[in-house]
Design an enzyme around this catalytic site. Sequence first.
Site, PDB file in Angstrom:
ATOM      1  N   GLU A 507       0.923  -1.196   0.025  1.00  0.00           N
ATOM      2  CA  GLU A 507      -0.085  -0.153   0.174  1.00  0.00           C
ATOM      3  C   GLU A 507       0.857   1.243  -0.161  1.00  0.00           C
ATOM      4  OE1 GLU A 507      -4.415   1.196   1.990  1.00  0.00           O
ATOM      5  OE2 GLU A 507      -3.534  -0.897   2.125  1.00  0.00           O
ATOM      6  N   GLU A 771      -2.687  -0.270  13.081  1.00  0.00           N
ATOM      7  CA  GLU A 771      -4.042   0.248  12.457  1.00  0.00           C
ATOM      8  C   GLU A 771      -5.039  -0.021  13.197  1.00  0.00           C
ATOM      9  OE1 GLU A 771      -5.750  -0.321   7.981  1.00  0.00           O
ATOM     10  OE2 GLU A 771      -4.309  -1.547   8.631  1.00  0.00           O
ATOM     11  N   HIS A 795       0.920   2.178  11.807  1.00  0.00           N
ATOM     12  CA  HIS A 795      -0.052   3.134  11.362  1.00  0.00           C
ATOM     13  C   HIS A 795      -0.389   4.138  12.010  1.00  0.00           C
ATOM     14  CE1 HIS A 795      -2.697   1.487   7.654  1.00  0.00           C
ATOM     15  NE2 HIS A 795      -3.598   2.627   8.180  1.00  0.00           N
TER      16      HIS A 795
END
Length: 920
Positions: A507, A771, A795
């Site tokens: 990502e 995350e 994250h």
Amino acid sequence: MKITVILFQLITLFTGIYNVPNDKGSLNINRLRTEYLENPKGIDVLNPRFNWILKGEGRDRYQTAYRILVSSSEKKLNQNQGDIWDSGKITSNITNQVEYDGISLTSNTTYYWKVKVWDESNTESSWSETAYWSMGLLKFSNWKGLFIGHDVGYDKTDKYDSLYLPPARYLRKSFTPKKKIKKATAYTTALGLYELRLNGSKVGDDYFAPGWTDYNKRLYYQTYDITKYINEGENVIGAIIADGWYAGYIGYGLFVRLDKVREFYGVNPSFMGQIHLDYEDGSIEIIATDRSWKSNQGAIREADILMGEVYDATMENTGWDSPNYDDASWKTPKVYTYPNGQLQVHPSNLVKNTERIKPIRITEPKPGVYVFDIGKNIAGIPELKVKGPKGTKIRLRFGEILKRDGNIQTENLRLARATDTYILKGEEEEVWQPKFTYHGFQYVEVTGFPGKPTLDAITGLVLSSIKTDASTFSSSNAMNNTLYKNIKTTQEANFFDIPTDCPQRDERLGWLGDAQTYMRSASFNADVASFMSKFLIDVDDAQRWYGAYPNFAPFPYSRPNQYAPAWMDAGIIIPYNMYKVYNDTRILEYMYAGMEKFMEFQADASTDFIRPGGGNNWGDWLSVNEATSHDFIGASYYGYDAKLMAEMAEALGKTDDAKKYKTLFQSIKTAFAKKYILENGHTSEDTQTTYALALYFDLFPEQLAKKGASRLAEKIEKNGFKFSSGFLGTKHVMLALSKYGFDDIAYKLFQQTEYPSWGYSVVNGSTSIWERWNSYTKDESSNSDLNSSMNSFSHYAFGSVAEWMFINAVGIDTEDSGYRNIIIKPAISKEMNFIKGSYNSINGTISSAWNWDKNHLIMNIEIPTNTSAKVYIPTSQVSNIKESNMSLKKNPDIKVLQSEEEFTILKVGSGKYAFKIKID
């Protein structure tokens, strides 16, 4: 503004006539910067801005005037000759965003500057130390080079079933200076990634040059002073180039099977640059990239920023970047067309190695498989140190956590191969680092190592565009102190030329929702002024033709509806925070047309001032057991955008626009309340996030706001002092609670260790921000998300609590913009024994600490020179307050502004203050 200038003129006149003596000494000038950077090389801003920070002994010290000299040589500057610009004595207290106003600046030229100031008693300081900046190549005609590369063929693989990972390309050019050199400068860039080499050495300390941009709109270049690298006789300039963001795999394209999975901007990387040899006789020779260079392949057999790197040391072209090398077998480079994007100077720092980490342990979960634990979750690369037979192949894989059997967990990487391979040449000890890839990891799995490795076989190199050295934080809660470290670690890992969402999986995109919610937190932990300036250019470049900002920037994919509320609003929220934190109105001017276009897009999508969810919407991402509607989020952020636009328009002197957006905000607020706020002060959806957003964005009717805050506090208490909010709601929950006086509940949330909470990750061994609230647990039966493909252990979004930590817990905020008028208002609570912290603002270091001493509260603060502060003391009894063991009535340095039910508000100038408050 005019009144301020007149006041300063009167002060200067008075002190000049009466020459008030100053026994505190003159002010000291520190940290000179140009365009937020210290001594930047090769800028292309025609009216650069100057910043400096002042320090002075004693209290209430401030600047009343300044004078800047800019000279064409250091010698002239030392002689106080401002032949480029002499500002003269300017009556002003500003020390940042001071625009150059001299003669036109020219390409390939270094300028030297210094500043002196006058203080509150008209005492003149010494000149500052010398600072400098150099200009890049300002005109297209200055460029002489061609874009060249080495032809390795084209991608013929099936894009979904196998990876196409071409080798790096090598370029070289031999040259001999004709005369004695005074200065040598290299201007270099690439479509792709490059490393510049000169006479056997890497030039500079940058990684991943030239940075990621929308190459169709702009391409950044770098300027290097290479004078020290130049030898008499033969010299060799070289470059290694790889696909990088330009032609390699980016983000999740392969995972979601896009029509295009790589080569989003171009097919083959190419390099362009030139060396300017300034001779002592005043002549200049330019050596530029052209067909006379030579090209080849080499030891780097695969080089992909996401998939990893393969290095075959047996194929090294030893000495290729040094004199006396036979390049007869090398090819003539291929010439590529110029890109559409404009050549510009990278406006920030490139990625650099900020820390080297030695492993803390090695394990062997399977025979011949060694796992190195470097102790914390970073973004970076390994350095391998090994000795063994020629042809030995060593494979390195990377993971953020370990499985139960001790092997690294890679399922969350999805289709990111994230594997490096080194093939030994079999000589003495070999040391290797990959050049064009990086990974998110705490653990390095090594297989194929000859013999049993020791701890020094692997070193972790932390890579980042920033240093998280702008603040300090400590408290009486050890978990919260670890949380602060984890927040900084995660920010450093993801501020990698752009603010990525995660560094490990396939990502690594500049997701705007994460960036906007974390922006203010980011500014407390690091100086992100130039970093975010660069990113906002990416955001502006990525704006869709119809006005929406996309989900991430840069935006290489061609997909419809790639926008969402709270993600696209970054185009408003990040510029606002740049203004709020750094007093930067230039970035507002740059972004303003796009922001207006975005507001028009929202207006078109709205009905009766309510903006619906729309787009590719994630809502309050990763909330727990409570779902806030996409429409509520869309409507609330629309109101917040209008509010911020009004303030930004006013800062730019756009009074009509300011009125327009104030009116729009009131219309949205009225419509919002009608649709979403009930008469009892509850929201119609009754989730933590709905209260948090509506309260913090000032969308509650004033008469109902306290009831709404009480309901939020009640919901949290009934939920066991735990969150049900996700990425968008969580930080706003904390900010809203403290805004309406529920500090005790905010601290209970802050110190919570049960799921879902920040403490939950800490007690489960985290070294970074996850995350998910429950990305991993020590309890195997609760570990359902461990192998999830949507699971990142680095994250920063939930780390946005840092905003509350500094604004509320420590109590440092700015009343206007740029921390000139500071607010010290810590959230005092018996839930915490002590909190202390500091922040290196654009005007200097602000510190605030508080602790309990039986029935007294102790508050220690430091306010930087040339600023003032309103200090909120939590008592209505002025007689209960002492400063340096002195009552306020006897203290001439402190002014009591007001005393109300909850607070006594004091006005103080710069300096250190020690308050002792009796609490009844």
